[in-house]
Design an enzyme around this catalytic site. Structure first.
Site, PDB file in Angstrom:
ATOM      1  N   GLU A 103       0.864  -1.183   0.000  1.00  0.00           N
ATOM      2  CA  GLU A 103       0.000   0.000   0.000  1.00  0.00           C
ATOM      3  C   GLU A 103       0.899   1.230   0.000  1.00  0.00           C
ATOM      4  O   GLU A 103       1.970   1.212   0.591  1.00  0.00           O
ATOM      5  CB  GLU A 103      -0.848   0.093   1.280  1.00  0.00           C
ATOM      6  CG  GLU A 103      -1.960  -0.894   1.389  1.00  0.00           C
ATOM      7  CD  GLU A 103      -1.548  -2.082   2.225  1.00  0.00           C
ATOM      8  OE1 GLU A 103      -0.760  -1.898   3.182  1.00  0.00           O
ATOM      9  OE2 GLU A 103      -1.988  -3.201   1.904  1.00  0.00           O
ATOM     10  N   TYR A 141       6.609   2.232  -8.607  1.00  0.00           N
ATOM     11  CA  TYR A 141       6.080   0.868  -8.552  1.00  0.00           C
ATOM     12  C   TYR A 141       5.536   0.425  -9.912  1.00  0.00           C
ATOM     13  O   TYR A 141       5.668  -0.734 -10.291  1.00  0.00           O
ATOM     14  CB  TYR A 141       5.014   0.748  -7.461  1.00  0.00           C
ATOM     15  CG  TYR A 141       5.577   0.826  -6.064  1.00  0.00           C
ATOM     16  CD1 TYR A 141       6.585  -0.044  -5.649  1.00  0.00           C
ATOM     17  CD2 TYR A 141       5.126   1.759  -5.143  1.00  0.00           C
ATOM     18  CE1 TYR A 141       7.126   0.014  -4.368  1.00  0.00           C
ATOM     19  CE2 TYR A 141       5.642   1.834  -3.866  1.00  0.00           C
ATOM     20  CZ  TYR A 141       6.640   0.960  -3.483  1.00  0.00           C
ATOM     21  OH  TYR A 141       7.173   1.021  -2.222  1.00  0.00           O
TER      22      TYR A 141
HETATM   23  C1  LIG Z   1       9.965   5.742  -4.289  1.00  0.00           C
HETATM   24  C2  LIG Z   1      11.490   5.605  -4.071  1.00  0.00           C
HETATM   25  C3  LIG Z   1      11.740   4.445  -3.113  1.00  0.00           C
HETATM   26  C4  LIG Z   1      12.166   5.308  -5.429  1.00  0.00           C
HETATM   27  O1  LIG Z   1      13.531   5.012  -5.198  1.00  0.00           O
HETATM   28  P1  LIG Z   1      14.668   5.473  -6.257  1.00  0.00           P
HETATM   29  O2  LIG Z   1      15.943   4.839  -5.840  1.00  0.00           O
HETATM   30  O3  LIG Z   1      14.642   6.946  -6.381  1.00  0.00           O
HETATM   31  O4  LIG Z   1      14.099   4.828  -7.602  1.00  0.00           O
HETATM   32  P2  LIG Z   1      14.953   4.271  -8.855  1.00  0.00           P
HETATM   33  O5  LIG Z   1      16.063   5.222  -9.158  1.00  0.00           O
HETATM   34  O6  LIG Z   1      15.329   2.847  -8.597  1.00  0.00           O
HETATM   35  O7  LIG Z   1      13.841   4.367  -9.995  1.00  0.00           O
HETATM   36  C5  LIG Z   1      13.468   3.271 -10.820  1.00  0.00           C
HETATM   37  C6  LIG Z   1      12.427   3.780 -11.793  1.00  0.00           C
HETATM   38  O8  LIG Z   1      11.221   4.162 -11.106  1.00  0.00           O
HETATM   39  C7  LIG Z   1      10.640   5.326 -11.736  1.00  0.00           C
HETATM   40  N1  LIG Z   1      10.726   6.466 -10.812  1.00  0.00           N
HETATM   41  C8  LIG Z   1      11.440   6.560  -9.660  1.00  0.00           C
HETATM   42  N2  LIG Z   1      11.241   7.758  -9.075  1.00  0.00           N
HETATM   43  C9  LIG Z   1      10.410   8.442  -9.885  1.00  0.00           C
HETATM   44  C10 LIG Z   1       9.858   9.742  -9.832  1.00  0.00           C
HETATM   45  N3  LIG Z   1      10.139  10.592  -8.825  1.00  0.00           N
HETATM   46  N4  LIG Z   1       9.027  10.145 -10.821  1.00  0.00           N
HETATM   47  C11 LIG Z   1       8.740   9.310 -11.861  1.00  0.00           C
HETATM   48  N5  LIG Z   1       9.253   8.044 -11.976  1.00  0.00           N
HETATM   49  C12 LIG Z   1      10.075   7.629 -10.989  1.00  0.00           C
HETATM   50  C13 LIG Z   1      11.492   5.582 -12.980  1.00  0.00           C
HETATM   51  O9  LIG Z   1      10.946   4.832 -14.040  1.00  0.00           O
HETATM   52  C14 LIG Z   1      12.840   5.022 -12.561  1.00  0.00           C
HETATM   53  O10 LIG Z   1      13.668   4.670 -13.633  1.00  0.00           O
HETATM   54  P3  LIG Z   1      14.549   5.831 -14.372  1.00  0.00           P
HETATM   55  O11 LIG Z   1      15.203   6.640 -13.291  1.00  0.00           O
HETATM   56  O12 LIG Z   1      15.514   5.030 -15.200  1.00  0.00           O
HETATM   57  O13 LIG Z   1      13.562   6.637 -15.157  1.00  0.00           O
HETATM   58  C15 LIG Z   1      12.097   6.925  -3.522  1.00  0.00           C
HETATM   59  O14 LIG Z   1      11.646   8.007  -4.317  1.00  0.00           O
HETATM   60  C16 LIG Z   1      11.724   7.224  -2.072  1.00  0.00           C
HETATM   61  O15 LIG Z   1      12.350   6.728  -1.149  1.00  0.00           O
HETATM   62  N6  LIG Z   1      10.708   8.070  -1.864  1.00  0.00           N
HETATM   63  C17 LIG Z   1      10.321   8.472  -0.507  1.00  0.00           C
HETATM   64  C18 LIG Z   1       9.743   7.316   0.307  1.00  0.00           C
HETATM   65  C19 LIG Z   1       8.616   6.611  -0.428  1.00  0.00           C
HETATM   66  O16 LIG Z   1       7.784   7.226  -1.080  1.00  0.00           O
HETATM   67  N7  LIG Z   1       8.613   5.254  -0.310  1.00  0.00           N
HETATM   68  C20 LIG Z   1       7.664   4.417  -1.041  1.00  0.00           C
HETATM   69  C21 LIG Z   1       6.303   4.422  -0.485  1.00  0.00           C
HETATM   70  S1  LIG Z   1       6.206   3.516   1.002  1.00  0.00           S
END
Ligand SMILES: CC(C)(COP(=O)(O)OP(=O)(O)OC[C@H]1O[C@@H](n2cnc3c(N)ncnc32)[C@H](O)[C@@H]1OP(=O)(O)O)[C@@H](O)C(=O)NCCC(=O)NCCS
Length: 160
Positions: A112, A124
Site C-alpha cells: 500500500e 512501482y
Molecule cells: C519511491 C522511491 C523508493 C524510489 O527510489 P529510487 O531509488 O529513487 O528509484 P529508482 O532510481 O530505482 O527508480 C526506478 C524507476 O522508477 C521510476 N521512478 C522513480 N522515481 C520516480 C519519480 N520521482 N518520478 C517518476 N518516476 C520515478 C522511474 O521509471 C525510474 O527509472 P529511471 O530513473 O531510469 O527513469 C524513492 O523516491 C523514495 O524513497 N521516496 C520516498 C519514500 C517513499 O515514497 N517510499 C515508497 C512508499 S512507502
C-alpha cells in the site's frame, strides 16, 4: 553523492534508529509516527521479514522491508534518501526482494502507498506493480491508499 558509494547488506539492529528517522521524514510526513526505532528493530529481528539496507560510510542511506508468507509477500517499507534518489537504488532493493520471493515460491507481492505519493506510484508501476484498489481514508481517515500487486506466478485453480 553517487549510488556507487553505497553497499547493500542485510540490516542489523543498530540500523533501526536511522531507519525510523527516515521513515518519519520520507513516508509518514503529516501522519502519526508508527515506526519507532523499537518497532523497526523488531522487524529486523523477525523471522518473517527480510530487511535490506544500502549504506555508506556515513550510515544507512536507503532500506526496504518485506514480509514473507507462504503464498504472499508484503512490501512494508521502502525509503531512499532524497540525495540518492533516481540512481537505481530503490529498484536494486526491490529487485533483490522480488528475486528472494521468486526463489521462495511466493505467488504475489502486495503493498500500500499513500494515494498522494505520485513519485512512488510511478516507481512501482515502472517495476511491474499494478493498482488493484483505492482505499479512501486508509491513513488516519484522511489520506487514501492505493493497493498494488505484482504477480510472480499464477496460482493453480483449486479442484472444483
Ligand atoms: C519511491 C522511491 C523508493 C524510489 O527510489 P529510487 O531509488 O529513487 O528509484 P529508482 O532510481 O530505482 O527508480 C526506478 C524507476 O522508477 C521510476 N521512478 C522513480 N522515481 C520516480 C519519480 N520521482 N518520478 C517518476 N518516476 C520515478 C522511474 O521509471 C525510474 O527509472 P529511471 O530513473 O531510469 O527513469 C524513492 O523516491 C523514495 O524513497 N521516496 C520516498 C519514500 C517513499 O515514497 N517510499 C515508497 C512508499 S512507502
Amino acid at each position: 553523492m553517487s549510488s556507487d558509494a553505497v553497499t547493500f547488506r542485510l540490516a542489523r539492529a543498530s540500523d533501526a534508529p536511522a531507519m525510523s528517522v527516515m521513515t518519519r521524514a520520507l513516508i509518514e510526513a503529516g501522519l502519526p509516527a508508527r515506526y519507532s526505532a523499537a518497532r523497526v528493530a523488531r522487524l529486523i529481528a523477525s523471522a518473517d521479514h527480510t530487511t535490506l539496507v544500502a549504506d555508506s560510510p556515513t550510515g544507512v542511506r536507503a532500506f526496504a522491508v518485506m514480509m514473507f508468507g507462504d503464498e504472499r509477500a508484503h512490501l512494508v517499507l521502502l525509503c531512499v534518501e532524497p540525495e540518492l534518489q533516481r540512481q537505481g537504488i530503490g529498484r536494486a532493493l526491490v529487485d533483490w526482494l522480488v528475486l528472494s520471493a521468486q526463489v521462495a515460491g511466493v505467488a504475489s507481492i502486495h503493498l500500500e502507498l499513500r494515494a498522494d505519493n505520485v513519485p512512488a506510484y510511478a516507481f512501482y508501476r515502472a517495476l511491474g506493480f499494478s493498482e488493484t484498489l483505492l482505499v479512501p481514508g486508509y491513513y488516519e481517515g484522511r489520506i487514501a491508499a492505493r493497493r498494488m500487486i505484482r504477480i510472480l506466478r499464477v496460482q493453480a485453480a483449486s479442484p472444483g
